[in-house]
Motif scaffolding. Structure first.
Motif: not given
Length: 520
Positions: A441-443, A471-475
């Motif tokens: 998410g950070m990246v 970021a939200l979706v990735a995390a």
């Protein structure tokens, strides 16, 4: 006596007061935790005004008025988004983070909280978070130095570089000496100065007009500015002339609050979670009235500078409206005291940001690579050295500014909001979050924000929107695709939630004992 002499006297009075607070804070700072987080003893009023002053900075007194003057009230959506975001931050993040940061290994920085919360043994999460803080805060501190240089130009008709260096040097001094307590208590003084100036200046300008009621129609019916150079018939419309994407992007500034390290660190420093309720009241009241004052500075300014043929120093971004108005309206000594509100705004944000960066450099990078933890005195001195280093780097970037204050702030605000905001919320309210998900998410948030911000797409939609959502979706996706958190992590999450509810139910509960009890 020349006007500039009175301004110098007023500025010296202010700077001496800031130095005195720094010296007092130095006497109260015995341990490294005191220097970084004030020993978790911040009362809600100090926390609220400190967060507000370090948040708003030169943007409130220079960046926002300039944008409103140039574009019209369509820019007000930024202020609306910020008020909503600040309320949500104090409501949902402040009490929970205060509880969780203590339960999770007594974390004193945002990167250390992420690592302790998710038990990231690789140290990648902590190092990545610290790197993001250092990168974006360099631009943020640079925006403060740009504001300082322009302040010096407008107030003293002096050299931009000299002004930038003087203001940076004083800010570095009291941050260097007093640490978190100096930053917090100087922020209170600075916040009160900003608040007072934003109420006094528009009121006095309004009284000075020949026909005060012109302010509600003039800008849309006549070209305005010192030379009538701006023609905006949609000035008073919050919708006309702007797309839905612009409105959404401006409102989305509020999303940035969840990820601003220099703001949420105040939540970690509160005496107890229950203080967040009082802190929210003080913060939103201060912010709302200050923003209203800034808006009226501009609405009144369209008539003030046009009909009275007064000049504006900055004719490119119009970010000196407040400064110029104060100089015209008041006796030089009183004008100097009002103008120090801008100096206060600039310095409050710079000091908070430099302290957070120094904490990340030392607490989140240096201490994890040394074999043996240094003494308290060594850690404090290293943090002070880091304050100077980041100031020098930001100063180099500010020598020849290529963007407006609002542009520099907007880029850094979006970077933190997208990279940290979703991870903070998920850390506090979703037990399934994994360290791999947080890293992803950070990246994704940081990369999308940077790529979108330097592309033409940033003219269509503010980069925080795609960055935050991505970021939200990735995390979430990566967390669900990877191994579930250990029982230890889940148990600690439940302890933090229980402690937060207990503290919210009984404001008088002994928080230290309660925190120890839920961990036993």
């Amino acid at each position: 006596m020349q006007d500039s002499t009175w301004y110098v006297i007023a500025m010296i009075i202010y700077l001496l007061a800031m130095a005195a607070i720094g010296f007092w804070s130095y006497k109260q700072t015995d341990e490294y935790d005191d220097y970084v987080l004030g020993g978790r003893g911040l009362n809600p009023f100090v926390a609220a005004l400190s967060a507000g002053a370090s948040d708003m900075s030169g943007w409130l007194l220079m960046g926002l008025p300039g944008a409103l003057f140039l574009t019209g009230l369509s820019e007000i959506w930024i202020a609306v988004g910020l008020i909503i975001g600040a309320w949500a931050n104090w409501t949902w993040v402040a009490p929970r983070l205060r509880s969780y940061s203590e339960v999770a290994g007594n974390s004193i920085t945002v990167p250390s909280f992420f690592e302790n919360r998710l038990r990231d043994k690789s140290r990648i999460l902590r190092v990545l978070a610290a790197a993001i803080i250092i990168f974006f805060f360099t631009f943020y501190v640079s925006s403060g130095m740009v504001a300082g240089g322009r302040y010096f130009e407008s107030t003293f008709n002096g050299d931009y570089l000299v002004g930038m260096l003087i203001i940076a040097a004083v800010t570095v001094f009291y941050t260097f000496v007093g640490g978190f307590l100096a930053v917090s208590y100087t922020d209170v003084v600075q916040g009160l100065m900003m608040f007072t100036a934003l109420l006094i200046v528009p009121i006095m300008a309004f009284i000075s007009l020949d026909n005060p009621m012109d302010i509600f129609s003039f800008a849309s019916n006549h070209p305005y500015g010192p030379n009538g150079e701006i023609d905006n018939p949609n000035y008073f419309s919050v919708f006309s002339g702007v797309s839905a994407a612009v409105v959404i992007g401006n409102l989305a500034w509020g999303l940035g609050y969840f990820g601003q390290p220099h703001i949420i660190v105040r939540f970690m420093a509160l005496r107890k979670p229950a203080d967040a309720k009082a802190g929210r009241f003080y913060a939103i009241a201060w912010m709302s009235l200050s923003i209203i004052g800034a808006v009226f500075v501009v609405i009144i300014g369209t008539v003030f500078f046009t009909q009275k043929n007064y000049t504006i120093t900055d004719t490119q971004n119009y970010e000196t409206i407040f400064l110029d108005m104060a100089q015209i309206l008041f006796h030089p000594l009183f004008a100097g005291l009002v103008l120090t509100a801008v100096l206060a705004a600039i310095m409050s944000t710079m000091s908070s940001q430099m302290l957070v960066v120094s904490s990340s450099l030392i607490e989140d990078l240096y201490t994890i690579f040394v074999k043996r933890k240094p003494s308290e005195a060594v850690l404090i001195n290293l943090s002070r050295t880091a304050v100077v280093a980041i100031a020098v780097l930001a100063g180099v970037l500010a020598i020849n500014p290529s963007d407006s204050i609002l542009g520099l702030v907007g880029f850094a605000w979006a970077g933190f909001g997208a990279a940290f905001g979703p991870i903070i919320l998920l850390s506090l309210y979703w037990k399934r979050l994994s360290s791999s998900g947080a890293i992803a998410g950070m990246v994704v948030g940081a990369v999308i924000t940077i790529a979108w911000g330097v592309s033409p797409l940033s003219d269509v939609l503010y980069e925080i929107v795609p960055g935050f959502l991505a970021a939200l979706v990735a995390a979430v996706v990566v967390s669900l695709a990877t191994k579930q958190p250990s029982n230890e992590v889940v148990q600690e999450f439940e302890q933090a939630a229980k402690l937060s509810k207990l503290a919210a139910k009984d404001a008088d509960v002994d928080f230290e004992k309660a925190a120890q009890k839920v961990q036993d």
